[in-house]
Design an enzyme around this catalytic site. Structure first.
Site, PDB file in Angstrom:
ATOM      1  N   ALA A  58      -9.348   5.592   3.529  1.00 42.38           N
ATOM      2  CA  ALA A  58      -9.182   6.713   4.451  1.00 42.38           C
ATOM      3  C   ALA A  58     -10.399   7.626   4.529  1.00 42.38           C
ATOM      4  O   ALA A  58     -11.078   7.885   3.543  1.00 42.38           O
ATOM      5  CB  ALA A  58      -7.966   7.561   4.108  1.00 42.38           C
ATOM      6  N   GLY A  59     -10.642   8.087   5.758  1.00 46.69           N
ATOM      7  CA  GLY A  59     -11.639   9.121   5.999  1.00 46.69           C
ATOM      8  C   GLY A  59     -13.038   8.602   6.286  1.00 46.69           C
ATOM      9  O   GLY A  59     -13.936   9.385   6.580  1.00 46.69           O
TER      10      GLY A  59
ATOM     11  N   GLY B 224      -8.100   9.321   9.108  1.00 46.71           N
ATOM     12  CA  GLY B 224      -8.456   9.439  10.522  1.00 46.71           C
ATOM     13  C   GLY B 224      -9.492  10.506  10.832  1.00 46.71           C
ATOM     14  O   GLY B 224      -9.822  10.726  11.988  1.00 46.71           O
TER      15      GLY B 224
ATOM     16  N   LYS C 168       0.877  -1.166   0.000  1.00 48.44           N
ATOM     17  CA  LYS C 168       0.000   0.000   0.000  1.00 48.44           C
ATOM     18  C   LYS C 168       0.910   1.210   0.000  1.00 48.44           C
ATOM     19  O   LYS C 168       1.568   1.501   0.997  1.00 48.44           O
ATOM     20  CB  LYS C 168      -0.911  -0.009   1.239  1.00 48.44           C
TER      21      LYS C 168
ATOM     22  N   ASN D 134      -9.716   1.995   9.215  1.00 48.59           N
ATOM     23  CA  ASN D 134      -9.026   1.603  10.441  1.00 48.59           C
ATOM     24  C   ASN D 134      -9.611   2.316  11.647  1.00 48.59           C
ATOM     25  O   ASN D 134     -10.245   1.712  12.500  1.00 48.59           O
ATOM     26  CB  ASN D 134      -7.529   1.918  10.296  1.00 48.59           C
ATOM     27  N   THR D 135      -9.456   3.651  11.690  1.00 45.10           N
ATOM     28  CA  THR D 135      -9.795   4.404  12.892  1.00 45.10           C
ATOM     29  C   THR D 135     -11.250   4.225  13.309  1.00 45.10           C
ATOM     30  O   THR D 135     -11.542   4.096  14.502  1.00 45.10           O
ATOM     31  CB  THR D 135      -9.487   5.905  12.682  1.00 45.10           C
TER      32      THR D 135
END
Lengths: 252, 65
Positions: free
Chosen positions: A179-180, A152, A91, A201-202
């Site tokens: 992301a986001g 994040g 990645k 993830n977050t």
């Protein structure tokens, strides 16, 4: 779907920021993810516990180049990751700005060229810019990973129309929103638009109950995909009665 | 001699990268190495000589997003 690998799940899960290794493992299980992202760092206290999780999870690993700000750093990190993790998947993140963690598209394309030539199978973290996407494909990438919002931030799809255009432009190329994403509804929205997968993830790691949130994301992503495949109705500006007018009683 | 190992200055008797990993207690098969910003493959550690002031990074699998 990705470099000749077919998967059941369209969710890729990050492994950082969980309250404990046990919770991480539960979240991976609950999500149904078959790909998890990992990194390379100077070994900290939790290193050995994390290596045990990697061997237990049975997931395919997608190492990242997180934190790299130049093509050279990213290329070195990718080479190190290939040796340690035993995979050519990478990645590729080359960060251009410290606050937004926005990719640096110029360094990204430069690093992608080097890595693809060395036989890496590159998953580039990019923006929704079509020309950057073209250059990444020319470099040899077979997947594109446009951002939904800054890493994040949990803002969801900041530019859904841009992603829609990207989907139309790159028909047949796997597109992963990376992301986001903050909520399952945002992930479902991206899937309904025909994007191929979600990397997050977050939103899971920082949930009150990460395993339950992982399951919710897995289901939302599946629902969104099924809706895309079923074909959504066209949007209308005005109302249109769903109950037939024919046979309506005259009661006035 | 002194080298920069993972951001800290350390004194070492090691002459090669392979010796350094043993001396500093790393599990050699579980780590990846870089010297002055360039990747050094496992197979090259034995042949990679260290010099005063070199920057060595020894990295392990960790959590990532």
């Amino acid at each position: 779907m990705f470099y000749g690998v077919d998967l059941t799940s369209r969710l890729m899960l990050g492994t950082a920021q969980y309250p404990s290794p046990a919770v991480l493992l539960e979240a991976i299980e609950a999500s149904g993810a078959e790909i998890i992202t990992v990194s390379l760092r100077r070994e900290g206290a939790a290193g050995a516990a994390f290596r045990n999780i990697l061997s237990e999870s049975r997931c395919r690993l997608l190492p990242n180049t997180a934190g790299c700000h130049t093509a050279r750093e990213a290329v070195t990190t990718a080479r190190m990751a290939r040796e340690v993790f035993g995979t050519s998947w990478i990645k590729l993140e080359v960060i251009g700005h410290a606050d937004t963690l926005q990719p640096d598209p110029f360094a990204l394309v430069e690093a992608a060229r080097v890595l693809c030539a060395e036989g890496f199978e590159v998953f580039p973290y990019t923006t929704e810019d079509l020309i950057v996407g073209e250059k990444l494909l020319e470099a040899g990438c077979k997947v594109l990973m446009p951002w939904g919002a800054p890493i994040g931030s949990g803002q969801g799809l900041r530019n859904p129309e841009g992603l829609r255009t990207m989907r139309a432009h790159f028909a047949g190329i796997p597109l992963v929103v990376d992301a986001g994403i903050g909520a399952p509804s945002q992930a479902a929205q991206a899937m309904e638009m025909g994007l191929d997968a979600i990397l997050l993830n977050t939103a899971v790691a920082k949930a009150v109950d990460p395993a339950a949130m992982a399951r919710a994301f897995g289901r939302a992503i599946q629902a969104g995909r099924e809706a895309f495949e079923a074909g959504l109705m066209p949007r209308r500006d005005m109302a249109c009665a769903s109950t037939p007018v024919f046979g309506l009683a005259e009661l006035a | 001699m002194r080298i920069d190992l993972n951001g800290e200055i350390v004194r070492t008797q090691a002459r090669t990268l392979a010796d350094l990993l043993i001396e500093q207690g790393f599990e050699a098969p579980c780590v990846a190495t870089a010297l002055n910003g360039d990747f050094i493959a496992r197979s090259m550690r034995e042949a990679t000589r260290l010099d005063e002031g070199m920057k060595v990074e020894v990295l392990s699998p960790m959590q990532g997003g």
